[in-house]
Scaffold this motif. Structure first.
Motif, mmCIF file in Angstrom:
data_model
loop_
_atom_site.group_PDB
_atom_site.id
_atom_site.type_symbol
_atom_site.label_atom_id
_atom_site.label_comp_id
_atom_site.label_asym_id
_atom_site.label_seq_id
_atom_site.Cartn_x
_atom_site.Cartn_y
_atom_site.Cartn_z
ATOM 1 N N MET A 1 39.733 -2.388 24.748
ATOM 2 C CA MET A 1 40.398 -2.150 23.489
ATOM 3 C C MET A 1 39.977 -3.238 22.491
ATOM 4 S SD MET A 1 44.475 -2.563 22.537
ATOM 5 C CE MET A 1 44.960 -1.703 23.972
ATOM 6 N N LYS A 2 39.653 -2.810 21.288
ATOM 7 C CA LYS A 2 39.315 -3.744 20.207
ATOM 8 C C LYS A 2 40.572 -3.962 19.375
ATOM 9 C CE LYS A 2 35.744 -2.044 18.051
ATOM 10 N NZ LYS A 2 34.472 -1.533 17.499
ATOM 11 N N LEU A 3 41.200 -5.116 19.590
ATOM 12 C CA LEU A 3 42.448 -5.448 18.918
ATOM 13 C C LEU A 3 42.207 -6.606 17.948
ATOM 14 C CD1 LEU A 3 45.544 -4.789 18.931
ATOM 15 C CD2 LEU A 3 45.775 -6.712 20.514
ATOM 16 N N LEU A 4 42.821 -6.525 16.788
ATOM 17 C CA LEU A 4 42.682 -7.521 15.730
ATOM 18 C C LEU A 4 44.065 -7.856 15.201
ATOM 19 C CD1 LEU A 4 41.195 -9.006 13.373
ATOM 20 C CD2 LEU A 4 41.020 -6.793 12.256
ATOM 21 N N ILE A 5 44.331 -9.160 14.999
ATOM 22 C CA ILE A 5 45.626 -9.590 14.473
ATOM 23 C C ILE A 5 45.425 -10.154 13.061
ATOM 24 C CG2 ILE A 5 47.606 -11.125 14.779
ATOM 25 C CD1 ILE A 5 46.899 -11.145 17.802
ATOM 26 N N LEU A 6 46.200 -9.612 12.125
ATOM 27 C CA LEU A 6 46.159 -10.070 10.732
ATOM 28 C C LEU A 6 47.504 -10.647 10.326
ATOM 29 C CD1 LEU A 6 44.416 -7.053 8.930
ATOM 30 C CD2 LEU A 6 43.359 -9.201 9.686
ATOM 31 N N ASP A 7 47.465 -11.544 9.359
ATOM 32 C CA ASP A 7 48.655 -12.013 8.673
ATOM 33 C C ASP A 7 49.001 -10.941 7.630
ATOM 34 O OD1 ASP A 7 50.712 -13.662 7.864
ATOM 35 O OD2 ASP A 7 49.424 -15.128 6.878
#
Length: 192
Positions: A1-7
């Motif tokens: 899974m390609k997961l990205l965390i943003l503010d």
């Protein structure tokens, strides 16, 4: 899974000194929603990690925050973008919780929820608190020169006090999305 965390504030939307406390005050940054759409179309699942101390300080309540996020989701959908989940810290700074960034608690919660090692997750935001929390959790870190960090434009990343080593710097969420989408996966992960 390609997961990205943003503010959220200053990354997706305009930040405010007095906190974004109502849907009317939530304004997307130019190109930010389209950047999320490009990331989604590139296979990235986007999650938000956001300090919302306005709740703990009594500036707004959870119903107001939910209304803000409903507006955000509607505008994102209109741009072809999607956020999978929003992880919030509702505490005031004096509460000394483990989830208020720069503590890594929100990132650990995201890793547990999605079952992804944080070392495989990039995190991008406009505040040092966000990238410090992400680094403490093991994420690769990216500072966006928008919102709180707009004044750092033109500085070398090594000259930014408190910036975790190895943090890459991007002009905004669109530039970060372009960079991330241009990355070639390691040969070991390419299909045979």
């Amino acid at each position: 899974m390609k997961l990205l965390i943003l503010d959220r504030d200053g990354t997706l939307n305009r930040g405010r000194d007095d906190k974004v406390a109502s849907p009317d005050e939530w304004e997307p940054l130019p190109g930010a929603l389209e950047a999320v759409a490009r990331l989604n179309h590139g296979g990235w699942r986007v999650v938000l990690a956001t300090n919302q101390s306005g709740i703990g300080r009594g500036l707004f309540d959870m119903a107001s925050l939910n209304a803000i996020h409903l507006k955000m989701h509607r505008l994102m959908a209109a741009a072809g973008a999607r956020v999978e989940a929003i992880f919030i810290c509702p505490h005031a700074p004096e509460d000394a919780c483990g989830c208020r960034k720069p503590a890594p608690g929100l990132f650990h919660q995201i890793g547990a929820r999605f079952g992804v090692p944080m070392t495989e997750v990039p995190a991008a935001g406009n505040s040092l608190r966000h990238v410090q929390a992400a680094a403490a959790a093991g994420c690769s870190t990216h500072l966006l020169l928008t919102g709180l960090s707009a004044s750092l434009s033109g500085q070398s990343s090594v000259a930014i006090p408190g910036l975790p080593p190895g943090t890459q710097v991007h002009a905004d969420l669109g530039a970060f999305a372009d960079w991330l989408l241009a990355q070639v996966p390691p040969a070991s992960k390419l299909p045979a």
